[in-house]
Write an enzyme that holds these catalytic residues in place. Structure first.
Site, short mmCIF file in Angstrom:
data_model
loop_
_atom_site.label_atom_id
_atom_site.label_comp_id
_atom_site.label_asym_id
_atom_site.label_seq_id
_atom_site.Cartn_x
_atom_site.Cartn_y
_atom_site.Cartn_z
N GLY A 140 0.81 -1.21 0.00
CA GLY A 140 0.00 0.00 0.00
C GLY A 140 0.84 1.26 0.00
N THR A 141 0.42 2.26 -0.72
CA THR A 141 0.97 3.61 -0.75
C THR A 141 -0.19 4.52 -1.11
OG1 THR A 141 1.47 3.43 -3.09
CG2 THR A 141 3.23 2.81 -1.59
N THR A 142 -0.18 5.77 -0.99
CA THR A 142 0.79 6.75 -0.50
C THR A 142 0.15 7.48 0.69
OG1 THR A 142 1.75 7.02 -2.70
CG2 THR A 142 2.01 8.86 -1.19
N ASP B 139 -4.21 7.29 0.12
CA ASP B 139 -5.00 6.79 -0.99
C ASP B 139 -5.50 5.39 -0.64
OD1 ASP B 139 -2.41 5.44 -1.46
OD2 ASP B 139 -3.34 4.83 -3.34
N LYS C 78 -5.41 2.74 4.82
CA LYS C 78 -4.05 2.73 5.36
C LYS C 78 -3.85 3.73 6.48
CE LYS C 78 -3.05 2.33 0.50
NZ LYS C 78 -2.45 3.02 -0.65
#
Length: 267
Positions: free
Chosen positions: A45-47, A62, A78
């Site tokens: 996962g990002t960001t 995101d 996240k």
């Protein structure tokens, strides 16, 4: 001994949930897989972006998780409240990251129940750093987790931000920070848009601008998804506590940002 209770539950006085779990039930904690040098590819996962506002801090992330060139999830969350005064966001191995968030939430809750008072922000950040050091074996196998932590002290409007590395190194950031594969693009956006007296609405818009800029150049970052009504997760923390900005409000702001950009106006 009281029937039905292991001796650890009756004799432990540690204020650390992680230490207690290691003694009472070590099998519930993440740990390296013996004999495997590199674990199979897992969703990542990002960001995440975070910055100080006029009344505290904001953190946003995101909703995309990727596995190589495949989108593994459009809806992962996240960014979470760590407790009533702080928030945590994590980039990296998604499943392990979410587990670490849950353990960190329990760590803070356990400390407050044992001691009768919450940890300071520095204390919370130190506990998170210790958890990352305990996770180093998994990081060496390819399941790296990198958190971003922010919050306010009780009765204060002064927000603070902490970033970390996979070895447990802790670094206090001055005004704003971002982690994940789109972090460079997001920080470039924040350099232009952030200022220290942002009110809540303007702060949410700045966060959305930064995430849209990251999604524009980083394939692993997902922007607002109007078709599925999926909005970035945005949390605000101030003297009154932590609150999540409703998705409908985030989507309305994101829609205004997109419309302004279509007209060539970023104001």
């Amino acid at each position: 001994m009281t029937a039905g209770f292991d001796s650890h539950y009756l004799s432990s006085t540690t204020n650390s949930f992680l230490t207690f779990a290691q003694q009472a039930a070590p099998e519930v904690l993440p740990r390296p897989t013996a004999g495997i040098a590199q674990v199979p590819q897992a969703p990542e996962g990002t960001t995440i972006v975070s910055f100080k506002t006029g009344h505290g801090v904001l953190m946003a992330g995101d909703r995309r998780a990727t596995m190589g060139n495949v989108i593994a999830s459009h809806t992962i969350e996240k960014v979470h409240a760590a407790d009533s005064r702080s928030v945590i966001g994590i980039a990296g191995a998604a499943g392990l990251a979410l587990e670490l968030i849950r353990l960190f939430q329990l760590e803070l809750e356990h400390y407050e129940k044992i001691e009768g008072t919450p940890l300071s922000l520095d204390g919370k950040a130190n506990r998170l750093a210790a958890m990352l050091r305990a996770n180093l074996g998994l990081a060496m196998q390819g399941l790296a987790v990198v958190p971003l932590f922010a919050g306010v002290e009780p009765g204060s409007e002064a927000g603070r931000l902490f970033s970390f590395d996979v070895t447990g190194g802790k670094y206090e950031e001055v005004n704003f920070h971002s982690i994940g594969s789109g972090s460079g693009f997001a920080r470039g956006s924040l350099k232009k848009l952030w200022h220290p007296q942002l009110e809540d609405g303007a702060a949410v818009r700045v966060a959305i601008e930064a995430l849209i800029d990251a999604a524009d150049d980083d394939s692993a970052t997902g922007g607002p998804d109007f078709m599925r009504s999926i909005a970035p997760v945005v949390h605000l923390a101030d003297a009154s506590g932590v609150r999540r900005v409703p998705e409908s409000e985030v989507l309305d702001i994101a829609s205004a940002v997109v419309a302004a950009r279509a007209e060539g106006d970023r104001s």
